[in-house]
Design a protein around this motif. Structure first.
Motif, mmCIF file in Angstrom:
data_model
loop_
_atom_site.group_PDB
_atom_site.id
_atom_site.type_symbol
_atom_site.label_atom_id
_atom_site.label_comp_id
_atom_site.label_asym_id
_atom_site.label_seq_id
_atom_site.Cartn_x
_atom_site.Cartn_y
_atom_site.Cartn_z
ATOM 1 N N VAL A 90 61.695 -21.553 68.295
ATOM 2 C CA VAL A 90 61.373 -20.730 66.906
ATOM 3 C C VAL A 90 62.953 -20.563 66.416
ATOM 4 O O VAL A 90 63.266 -20.840 65.238
ATOM 5 C CB VAL A 90 60.620 -19.431 67.181
ATOM 6 N N SER A 91 63.604 -20.053 67.501
ATOM 7 C CA SER A 91 65.125 -19.672 67.019
ATOM 8 C C SER A 91 65.967 -20.924 66.412
ATOM 9 O O SER A 91 66.729 -20.560 65.338
ATOM 10 C CB SER A 91 65.911 -18.815 68.303
ATOM 11 N N SER A 92 65.774 -21.994 67.055
ATOM 12 C CA SER A 92 66.491 -23.035 66.653
ATOM 13 C C SER A 92 66.246 -23.605 65.087
ATOM 14 O O SER A 92 66.806 -23.780 64.366
ATOM 15 C CB SER A 92 66.522 -24.374 67.728
ATOM 16 N N VAL A 93 64.754 -23.343 65.072
ATOM 17 C CA VAL A 93 64.231 -23.990 63.549
ATOM 18 C C VAL A 93 64.827 -22.817 62.615
ATOM 19 O O VAL A 93 65.247 -23.292 61.522
ATOM 20 C CB VAL A 93 62.746 -23.936 63.723
ATOM 21 N N PHE A 94 64.599 -21.628 63.049
ATOM 22 C CA PHE A 94 65.224 -20.373 61.900
ATOM 23 C C PHE A 94 66.740 -20.785 61.917
ATOM 24 O O PHE A 94 67.191 -20.676 60.627
ATOM 25 C CB PHE A 94 65.047 -19.200 62.538
ATOM 26 N N LEU A 95 67.317 -21.086 62.747
ATOM 27 C CA LEU A 95 68.853 -21.230 62.813
ATOM 28 C C LEU A 95 69.276 -22.478 61.850
ATOM 29 O O LEU A 95 70.062 -22.408 60.885
ATOM 30 C CB LEU A 95 69.454 -21.466 64.309
ATOM 31 N N GLY A 96 68.450 -23.569 61.874
ATOM 32 C CA GLY A 96 68.610 -24.869 60.898
ATOM 33 C C GLY A 96 68.317 -24.572 59.648
ATOM 34 O O GLY A 96 68.931 -24.838 58.716
ATOM 35 N N VAL A 97 67.182 -23.698 59.535
ATOM 36 C CA VAL A 97 66.730 -23.518 57.891
ATOM 37 C C VAL A 97 67.868 -22.692 57.321
ATOM 38 O O VAL A 97 68.511 -22.813 56.186
ATOM 39 C CB VAL A 97 65.320 -22.773 58.007
ATOM 40 N N GLY A 100 71.423 -24.572 56.906
ATOM 41 C CA GLY A 100 71.255 -25.445 55.766
ATOM 42 C C GLY A 100 71.389 -24.703 54.475
ATOM 43 O O GLY A 100 72.030 -25.155 53.699
ATOM 44 N N TRP A 101 70.652 -23.588 54.048
ATOM 45 C CA TRP A 101 70.614 -22.660 53.168
ATOM 46 C C TRP A 101 72.028 -22.295 52.821
ATOM 47 O O TRP A 101 72.514 -22.476 51.668
ATOM 48 C CB TRP A 101 69.764 -21.804 53.076
ATOM 49 N N PHE A 102 72.645 -21.457 53.732
ATOM 50 C CA PHE A 102 73.654 -20.967 53.552
ATOM 51 C C PHE A 102 74.855 -21.980 53.220
ATOM 52 O O PHE A 102 75.785 -21.950 52.248
ATOM 53 C CB PHE A 102 74.219 -19.933 54.505
#
Length: 183
Positions: A90-97, A100-102
């Protein structure tokens, strides 16, 4: 030898805002991250693109930059407070999103502040800042430190600096007719 095509001194504040968050992926490379988690982070970039198209298309660019930094901090908190292997997924997906946004917003800020003939220089400044941050994160991650806590602190510092300094400065340099929706 001239470095005028690789570094633009006018983007120093943007570099300072980007560098702390660019350190975070380098820190995670040195942690207990496997290639599956890196694929999940890449999937997070793709999910972030899809979510941006649905929810942030008409939004102010400040909102997705702030949301990206909050997601990075959320990723750190998930890993810090859960010993489950699923927490890393979950953390790696949150980190990717979040990254990517910032990072995409920061690239647009770099390009938007340039005159026509300086866009390539500012893109190189952006890339060098990201690579420098990743390398610093890798070196820091090799030390005996709490990687998640340091990442959380760096994301918080980046968020505070972005909200208090960068937004005000960017409005000032672009003049009164600038709107963040244009980015």
């Amino acid at each position: 030898m001239s470095f005028d095509r690789f570094f633009h001194p006018g983007a120093l504040l943007l570099m300072i805002a980007l560098l702390p968050i660019a350190i975070v992926p380098g820190l995670f490379i040195t942690g207990h991250w496997t290639y599956q988690l890196l694929f999940m982070m890449g999937g997070g970039f793709i999910i972030g693109f899809a979510i941006h198209r649905v929810f942030f298309m008409e939004a102010d660019s400040r909102s997705d930059a702030v949301a990206g930094l909050i997601l990075v901090m959320t990723a750190m908190l998930v890993v810090m407070h859960s010993a489950s292997p699923n927490a890393y997924w979950v953390s790696s997906v949150f980190l990717g999103v979040g990254l990517g946004w910032f990072d995409s917003r920061m690239l647009l800020y770099f390009v938007k502040m340039a005159d026509h003939c300086q866009r390539g220089t500012l893109q190189q400044t952006y890339i060098i800042t990201l690579i420098t941050g990743n390398c610093l994160g890798y070196v820091l991650g090799m030390q005996d430190i709490n990687v998640q806590l340091l990442s959380l602190i760096l994301a918080a510092v980046s968020l505070i600096f972005y909200l208090t300094v960068v937004l005000r400065w960017f409005k000032h340099i672009k003049g009164r007719d600038f709107k963040f929706r244009e980015i």
